[in-house]
Scaffold this motif. Structure first.
Motif, PDB file in Angstrom:
ATOM      1  N   TRP A 285       0.841  -1.215   0.000  1.00  0.00           N
ATOM      2  CA  TRP A 285       0.000   0.000   0.000  1.00  0.00           C
ATOM      3  C   TRP A 285       0.872   1.260   0.000  1.00  0.00           C
ATOM      4  O   TRP A 285       0.597   2.227  -0.691  1.00  0.00           O
ATOM      5  N   LYS A 286       1.912   1.168   0.806  1.00  0.00           N
ATOM      6  CA  LYS A 286       2.798   2.326   0.883  1.00  0.00           C
ATOM      7  C   LYS A 286       3.415   2.640  -0.469  1.00  0.00           C
ATOM      8  O   LYS A 286       3.513   3.800  -0.863  1.00  0.00           O
ATOM      9  N   ASN A 287       3.819   1.591  -1.203  1.00  0.00           N
ATOM     10  CA  ASN A 287       4.487   1.788  -2.483  1.00  0.00           C
ATOM     11  C   ASN A 287       3.520   2.141  -3.605  1.00  0.00           C
ATOM     12  O   ASN A 287       3.946   2.672  -4.631  1.00  0.00           O
ATOM     13  N   ASN A 288       2.230   1.905  -3.447  1.00  0.00           N
ATOM     14  CA  ASN A 288       1.261   2.169  -4.490  1.00  0.00           C
ATOM     15  C   ASN A 288       0.328   3.327  -4.196  1.00  0.00           C
ATOM     16  O   ASN A 288      -0.246   3.905  -5.121  1.00  0.00           O
ATOM     17  N   HIS A 289       0.154   3.636  -2.876  1.00  0.00           N
ATOM     18  CA  HIS A 289      -0.744   4.746  -2.524  1.00  0.00           C
ATOM     19  C   HIS A 289      -0.190   5.597  -1.386  1.00  0.00           C
ATOM     20  O   HIS A 289      -0.958   6.326  -0.753  1.00  0.00           O
ATOM     21  N   GLY A 290       1.050   5.443  -1.079  1.00  0.00           N
ATOM     22  CA  GLY A 290       1.598   6.165   0.060  1.00  0.00           C
ATOM     23  C   GLY A 290       2.948   6.791  -0.234  1.00  0.00           C
ATOM     24  O   GLY A 290       3.314   7.036  -1.384  1.00  0.00           O
ATOM     25  N   PRO A 291       3.749   7.018   0.789  1.00  0.00           N
ATOM     26  CA  PRO A 291       5.031   7.715   0.627  1.00  0.00           C
ATOM     27  C   PRO A 291       6.031   6.981  -0.239  1.00  0.00           C
ATOM     28  O   PRO A 291       6.979   7.588  -0.729  1.00  0.00           O
ATOM     29  N   GLY A 292       5.833   5.677  -0.429  1.00  0.00           N
ATOM     30  CA  GLY A 292       6.770   4.937  -1.265  1.00  0.00           C
ATOM     31  C   GLY A 292       6.557   5.158  -2.749  1.00  0.00           C
ATOM     32  O   GLY A 292       7.341   4.687  -3.556  1.00  0.00           O
ATOM     33  N   MET A 293       5.506   5.853  -3.123  1.00  0.00           N
ATOM     34  CA  MET A 293       5.244   6.099  -4.545  1.00  0.00           C
ATOM     35  C   MET A 293       6.290   7.045  -5.134  1.00  0.00           C
ATOM     36  O   MET A 293       6.759   7.963  -4.465  1.00  0.00           O
ATOM     37  N   PRO A 294       6.650   6.830  -6.389  1.00  0.00           N
ATOM     38  CA  PRO A 294       7.588   7.761  -7.026  1.00  0.00           C
ATOM     39  C   PRO A 294       6.913   9.105  -7.274  1.00  0.00           C
ATOM     40  O   PRO A 294       5.699   9.174  -7.456  1.00  0.00           O
ATOM     41  N   THR A 295       7.688  10.146  -7.237  1.00  0.00           N
ATOM     42  CA  THR A 295       7.140  11.468  -7.535  1.00  0.00           C
ATOM     43  C   THR A 295       8.226  12.322  -8.167  1.00  0.00           C
ATOM     44  O   THR A 295       9.412  12.034  -8.051  1.00  0.00           O
ATOM     45  N   ASP A 296       7.814  13.322  -8.874  1.00  0.00           N
ATOM     46  CA  ASP A 296       8.743  14.218  -9.563  1.00  0.00           C
ATOM     47  C   ASP A 296       8.754  15.532  -8.800  1.00  0.00           C
ATOM     48  O   ASP A 296       7.865  16.361  -8.946  1.00  0.00           O
ATOM     49  N   TRP A 297       9.747  15.694  -7.942  1.00  0.00           N
ATOM     50  CA  TRP A 297       9.817  16.895  -7.112  1.00  0.00           C
ATOM     51  C   TRP A 297      10.129  18.126  -7.966  1.00  0.00           C
ATOM     52  O   TRP A 297      10.778  18.016  -9.003  1.00  0.00           O
TER      53      TRP A 297
END
Length: 387
Positions: A285-297
């Motif tokens: 869940w963390k990797n798909n809907h939480g802080p573990g998801m990738p993001t483009d800062w």
């Protein structure tokens, strides 16, 4: 603290947990967990009906054929063997009837009671946990969202200023090539270009300052968001752990035989249930809907000049003879990355050096040859001559 990956696809940037409003996946997880409990109860209440109906069918079959056997002229061991089928069937019928009662009275009631205690509701606001999570996430994200909006505003302003500067540079180049233009007009064009450059630099300074403000606030933002997220994870961990125990309890009711073939089926089911791991689920869940998801800062996005769309028929009709060919060619260096959209266009990276073999046409395109020998068209404003 989560890492900051680079060069993400557009969908990943939009869906990331860290982007404004995307925490709703975790907020909605509470309602989804509640609904899952309803589904589990409904599923196994239906299984209880199946068990009851099966028990009734076994009993009916046994009674029918027992009366038939009693009227037949059989005796001794053959009769006892045949009657043994009916005796074992009656026992199996009673066992499946007790399974049905246990699923309803024990497991169904157990889940419903736990569900009522675990999902308290807030008047007019749905579940209390959802309301509290939504409020906390919204409060933590609000300052960062405002800073992000400011950043987007100055980014757009910087790119527009860069575009105006490029237009001024093009105009200055045309003026320098025009021998009939007066020096006074040329001077005004130079001054306009200098002003555009100055405005662009000022816009970039504002962009960098806002970006620095966003970047400096980001660690605090991440810390607050993760703290709220981990509270939600803990509640979900408790739910997963409870439902695991429910599944195992249901399994114990259903695993009623020592037959090797049936035992193998239940053994496989048991292994699957025992493989439930709340930590692995939470990690997913963390990797798909939480802080573990990738993001483009946020980062500086340089302005790249647009490419004029080439009219295919016009290019084909003119042919090579319409423009002078350069003997030996002229070395040019790419200022930006370019990916050719047509089969006769070149693709190159910023900094790559190749030959210009044909002058720019009236659509702003030149013909060139890459170091590997491929020949094709490219936008003239994407390169500069190598001195």
């Amino acid at each position: 603290m989560a890492s900051l990956p680079k060069d993400l696809p557009e969908d990943a940037r939009k869906q990331s947990f860290w982007m404004p409003g995307n925490y709703v996946h975790t907020v909605h997880r509470t309602e989804q967990s509640f609904q899952s409990c309803n589904d589990i109860v409904a599923c196994f209440m239906e299984r209880a009906k199946v068990e009851k109906q099966y028990a009734q069918q076994l009993s009916q079959w046994s009674s029918k054929w027992k009366s038939v056997v009693d009227s037949r002229p059989l005796y001794g061991s053959l009769m006892r063997a045949w009657q043994c089928f009916f005796t074992s069937t009656e026992r199996l019928s009673a066992l499946h009837s007790s399974i049905s009662q246990s699923l309803i009275a024990e497991e169904g009631a157990r889940v419903k009671t736990w569900q009522k205690e675990t999902f308290p509701k807030k008047i007019f606001c749905g579940f209390r946990e959802s309301y509290d999570n939504n409020t906390s996430f919204s409060r933590a994200q609000k300052p960062w969202s405002k800073k992000l909006m400011k950043l987007e505003k100055v980014r757009v302003a910087y790119h527009k200023a860069s575009q105006r500067e490029q237009a001024a540079l093009d105009k200055e180049k045309q003026a320098n090539d025009n021998s009939e233009m007066s020096q006074e007009k040329k001077q005004k064009i130079v001054e306009a270009r200098e002003k555009a450059t100055e405005e662009k630099e000022m816009a970039r300074d504002r962009y960098e300052k806002i970006l620095e403000d966003v970047s400096s606030y980001t660690p605090r933002y991440m810390e607050e968001m993760e703290a709220i997220f981990e509270q939600s994870q803990e509640e979900e961990r408790k739910r997963i752990s409870f439902l695991k125990q429910v599944f195992l309890s249901i399994h114990r009711h259903l695993d009623v035989t020592n037959n090797e073939s049936v035992k193998a089926v239940y053994s496989e089911l048991h292994q699957t249930l025992m493989a439930i791991d709340e930590q692995d689920d939470l990690k997913w869940w963390k990797n798909n809907h939480g802080p573990g998801m990738p993001t483009d800062w946020p980062k500086i996005e340089e302005w790249v000049p647009p490419v004029k769309k080439l009219k295919r028929k016009k290019r084909d009709q003119k042919g090579k003879e319409s423009r002078p060919v350069m003997i030996g060619g002229v070395k040019v260096r790419a200022l930006y990355d370019y990916v050719g959209e047509e089969g006769d266009e070149l693709s190159f990276k910023a900094g790559e050096v190749f030959l210009k073999v044909e002058e720019e046409d009236d659509q702003g395109w030149c013909r060139g040859v890459l170091s590997g020998g491929k020949e094709g068209f490219y936008p003239a404003n994407y390169v500069e001559v190598v001195e």
